[in-house]
Design a protein around this motif. Structure first.
Motif, PDB file in Angstrom:
ATOM      1  N   GLU A 167      -0.823   8.014  -0.708  1.00 10.33           N
ATOM      2  CA  GLU A 167       0.501   8.597  -0.895  1.00 10.33           C
ATOM      3  C   GLU A 167       1.247   8.732   0.429  1.00 10.33           C
ATOM      4  O   GLU A 167       2.474   8.787   0.448  1.00 10.33           O
ATOM      5  N   GLU A 168       0.489   8.779   1.525  1.00 11.37           N
ATOM      6  CA  GLU A 168       1.101   8.851   2.850  1.00 11.37           C
ATOM      7  C   GLU A 168       1.641   7.489   3.290  1.00 11.37           C
ATOM      8  O   GLU A 168       2.329   7.393   4.303  1.00 11.37           O
ATOM      9  N   TRP A 169       1.297   6.448   2.548  1.00  7.44           N
ATOM     10  CA  TRP A 169       1.752   5.102   2.908  1.00  7.44           C
ATOM     11  C   TRP A 169       3.109   4.764   2.302  1.00  7.44           C
ATOM     12  O   TRP A 169       3.667   3.701   2.602  1.00  7.44           O
ATOM     13  N   ILE A 170       3.632   5.597   1.430  1.00  7.13           N
ATOM     14  CA  ILE A 170       4.907   5.298   0.777  1.00  7.13           C
ATOM     15  C   ILE A 170       5.992   5.106   1.842  1.00  7.13           C
ATOM     16  O   ILE A 170       6.134   5.913   2.757  1.00  7.13           O
ATOM     17  N   GLY A 171       6.733   4.006   1.712  1.00  8.48           N
ATOM     18  CA  GLY A 171       7.755   3.656   2.691  1.00  8.48           C
ATOM     19  C   GLY A 171       7.232   2.754   3.794  1.00  8.48           C
ATOM     20  O   GLY A 171       8.018   2.278   4.626  1.00  8.48           O
ATOM     21  N   LYS A 172       5.909   2.507   3.796  1.00  4.84           N
ATOM     22  CA  LYS A 172       5.298   1.651   4.817  1.00  4.84           C
ATOM     23  C   LYS A 172       4.772   0.369   4.170  1.00  4.84           C
ATOM     24  O   LYS A 172       4.780   0.217   2.959  1.00  4.84           O
ATOM     25  N   ARG A 173       4.279  -0.521   5.007  1.00  5.72           N
ATOM     26  CA  ARG A 173       3.714  -1.776   4.524  1.00  5.72           C
ATOM     27  C   ARG A 173       2.232  -1.856   4.860  1.00  5.72           C
ATOM     28  O   ARG A 173       1.783  -1.296   5.865  1.00  5.72           O
ATOM     29  N   ILE A 174       1.499  -2.555   4.008  1.00 10.78           N
ATOM     30  CA  ILE A 174       0.118  -2.859   4.320  1.00 10.78           C
ATOM     31  C   ILE A 174      -0.067  -4.369   4.282  1.00 10.78           C
ATOM     32  O   ILE A 174       0.611  -5.073   3.533  1.00 10.78           O
ATOM     33  N   LYS A 175      -0.985  -4.838   5.114  1.00  6.73           N
ATOM     34  CA  LYS A 175      -1.344  -6.255   5.137  1.00  6.73           C
ATOM     35  C   LYS A 175      -2.715  -6.418   4.528  1.00  6.73           C
ATOM     36  O   LYS A 175      -3.637  -5.653   4.845  1.00  6.73           O
ATOM     37  N   ILE A 176      -2.855  -7.400   3.638  1.00  2.00           N
ATOM     38  CA  ILE A 176      -4.121  -7.675   2.973  1.00  2.00           C
ATOM     39  C   ILE A 176      -4.594  -9.052   3.400  1.00  2.00           C
ATOM     40  O   ILE A 176      -3.907 -10.054   3.171  1.00  2.00           O
ATOM     41  N   GLY A 177      -5.764  -9.099   4.035  1.00  2.35           N
ATOM     42  CA  GLY A 177      -6.263 -10.389   4.514  1.00  2.35           C
ATOM     43  C   GLY A 177      -5.382 -10.946   5.609  1.00  2.35           C
ATOM     44  O   GLY A 177      -4.818 -10.209   6.422  1.00  2.35           O
ATOM     45  N   ASN A 178      -5.199 -12.267   5.607  1.00  2.00           N
ATOM     46  CA  ASN A 178      -4.460 -12.930   6.689  1.00  2.00           C
ATOM     47  C   ASN A 178      -2.993 -13.170   6.399  1.00  2.00           C
ATOM     48  O   ASN A 178      -2.228 -13.480   7.315  1.00  2.00           O
TER      49      ASN A 178
END
Length: 241
Positions: A167-178
């Motif tokens: 829930e702290e990631w809302i508004g952010k991006r995550i990268k999965i793998g390459n």
């Protein structure tokens, strides 16, 4: 910053049917390849899809792709009925069976592999949950819970097992793998669908009441696709600045 890794990838070839776990897949502009690419239109509600809300037993039907992913056309879709019978998505007996059980007239619809906009995906592109949050929900509900009730696409195993850290990631991006990047958009607000046990279609309203009371009716996060590509079980999940 690495926050975890992909523990399970789930797609739902047929909307409201039980999804299939896959080791790897493509993330398309609309979400996981083939997710909710097939659906039934509910003729009682023009323009709307038949879902678990209208017919809880849909959760017991399992759908899977039988073949390799293709951008030209979907592989054959196989359905496993609650009785264990394996039939083709196009088999007329499937439509007749669901119409008889649901007491509704339905029409099948299929979207193309490259279909934009979303097809039968009615919210954001991807939904994710984390293992720590699932375990915490078991604790606060006081019962075992099959996380497939929540119909996520990604189960993330957190490096630090902090419940609801996502829930702290809302508004952010995550990268999965390459390759793949997704942006966390908002909480997933829950409805009666989570009360249906996909193993037997029995309902337990106390789960929704618990989520409403103790979680402000939030469980899971919706995300939009920023960069497409392949993802695999075991891929690292990195929170981007």
């Amino acid at each position: 910053m690495k926050v975890g890794q992909i523990k399970e990838i789930v797609r739902h070839p047929v909307k409201s049917f039980y999804g299939e776990s896959v080791h790897k897949t493509q993330v398309m502009e609309y979400g996981i390849y083939g997710d909710r690419s097939h659906a039934f239109l509910d003729e009682k509600r023009p323009g709307k899809f038949l879902t678990i809300t209208q017919f809880p037993e849909m959760a017991q039907y399992k759908a899977r792709f039988a073949g390799e992913e293709s951008m030209q056309e979907y592989p054959k879709v196989e359905i496993i009925t609650p009785e264990g019978k394996v039939i083709d998505w196009k088999d007329e007996s499937l439509i007749k069976e669901i119409e008889q059980k649901s007491k509704r007239n339905i029409s099948p619809i299929t979207y193309s592999p490259s279909h934009v906009p979303l097809g039968a995906i009615e919210e954001e592109h991807i939904q994710l949950v984390t293992d720590a949050s699932v375990e915490k929900l078991k604790e606060i509900w006081g019962k075992s819970v099959n996380y497939h009730r929540f119909r996520p696409n990604l189960l993330i195993s957190l490096k630090d097992k902090v419940p609801f850290a996502e829930e702290e990631w809302i508004g952010k991006r995550i990268k999965i793998g390459n390759q793949v990047e997704i942006e966390l958009k908002r909480h997933c607000e829950r409805c009666m669908i989570i009360t249906v046990n996909p193993e037997n279609a029995k309902r337990d309203p106390s789960l929704l009441k618990t989520v409403v009371k103790l979680r402000n009716n939030h469980f899971g996060i919706y995300a939009s696709v920023i960069k497409t590509g392949e993802i695999n079980v075991g891929d690292e999940v990195v929170l981007l600045d």
